[in-house]
Design a protein around this motif. Sequence first.
Motif, PDB file in Angstrom:
ATOM      1  N   GLY A   9      -4.680 -75.456 -54.839  1.00 46.18           N
ATOM      2  CA  GLY A   9      -5.015 -76.227 -53.658  1.00 46.18           C
ATOM      3  C   GLY A   9      -5.105 -75.346 -52.428  1.00 46.18           C
ATOM      4  O   GLY A   9      -4.905 -74.129 -52.489  1.00 46.18           O
ATOM      5  N   ASP A  97      -4.202 -89.478 -53.805  1.00 43.78           N
ATOM      6  CA  ASP A  97      -3.696 -88.110 -53.745  1.00 43.78           C
ATOM      7  C   ASP A  97      -3.815 -87.602 -52.312  1.00 43.78           C
ATOM      8  O   ASP A  97      -4.910 -87.418 -51.795  1.00 43.78           O
ATOM      9  CB  ASP A  97      -4.495 -87.201 -54.692  1.00 43.78           C
ATOM     10  CG  ASP A  97      -3.988 -85.771 -54.656  1.00 43.78           C
ATOM     11  OD1 ASP A  97      -2.931 -85.502 -55.251  1.00 43.78           O
ATOM     12  OD2 ASP A  97      -4.655 -84.924 -54.018  1.00 43.78           O
ATOM     13  N   GLY A  99      -3.438 -84.579 -50.230  1.00 41.76           N
ATOM     14  CA  GLY A  99      -3.316 -83.130 -50.343  1.00 41.76           C
ATOM     15  C   GLY A  99      -3.138 -82.463 -49.001  1.00 41.76           C
ATOM     16  O   GLY A  99      -2.975 -83.114 -47.969  1.00 41.76           O
ATOM     17  N   GLY A 210       0.285 -85.832 -55.220  1.00 40.95           N
ATOM     18  CA  GLY A 210       0.211 -84.838 -54.148  1.00 40.95           C
ATOM     19  C   GLY A 210       1.586 -84.511 -53.598  1.00 40.95           C
ATOM     20  O   GLY A 210       2.617 -84.969 -54.103  1.00 40.95           O
TER      21      GLY A 210
END
Length: 260
Positions: A9, A97, A99, A210
Amino acid sequence: MDYIGIDIGSTAAKVVARGDHELEFALPTGWSSKETARTIAGRLREDGIDVSRETAKVVATGYGRVAVDYADYVITEITCHARGGREMGSDDCAVIDVGGQDTKVILISRGVVQDFLMNDKCSAGTGKFLEIMANRLGVDLGELFDMAEKGETLAISSLCTVFAESEVINYIGEGRRREDIAAGVVDSVAAKVAQLAMRKELPDQIILTGGLSSSRYFTKILSQKIGKTVSPTDYGRYAGALGAALLAREKTMRAAAKNR
């Protein structure tokens, strides 16, 4: 055989191994995804997994997936997060999610991705915004949530991280309580995530993945905003890497079946 999922990520890299070895770990992505990929290979080697050998199959996903030059397959974040989320939830669920740089909402029906949404790159509804605001307040992320739970929400309306940060700086300058500012910050991110999610018809089961996925407080606020229960997941930060590892196994098995 080992099946490795690597999710690089924008702020953290997550790794999951399934098969002969069962492990997971995370590390900061740093400035170079290629350097991170090399570090991951070294760490796996220390744990008895050599990604250069035929006994390991690797799927790479995430922001820096193309930097994993030893990957057998490169698969999109949506597909990997959906596969990991399905494993944690069910064949009929929504995966939210949050992030570091983006937020994804993935709708899964009968085990297949039916639809998905992603936020704008400049949106303040991400985990990175919370980290920046926590630093401004001199606390870590866990302490930010603890403070927010004790505070009265202050309005933070800007959609852009830069302008939203200016609002927080103004509140600090006015001498507002840190607890109230923290409550405003968390409420702001939850509201933006909810606005994105509610653009689609959500199923009954909604799970959060996440970096914020283990926060009971954030999921409580997000649930209130959406009007449906959002379930936290202790293992949620690894959803993309887990999905990648499972897909590595499934692809390998399908390839072996074709060659019989």
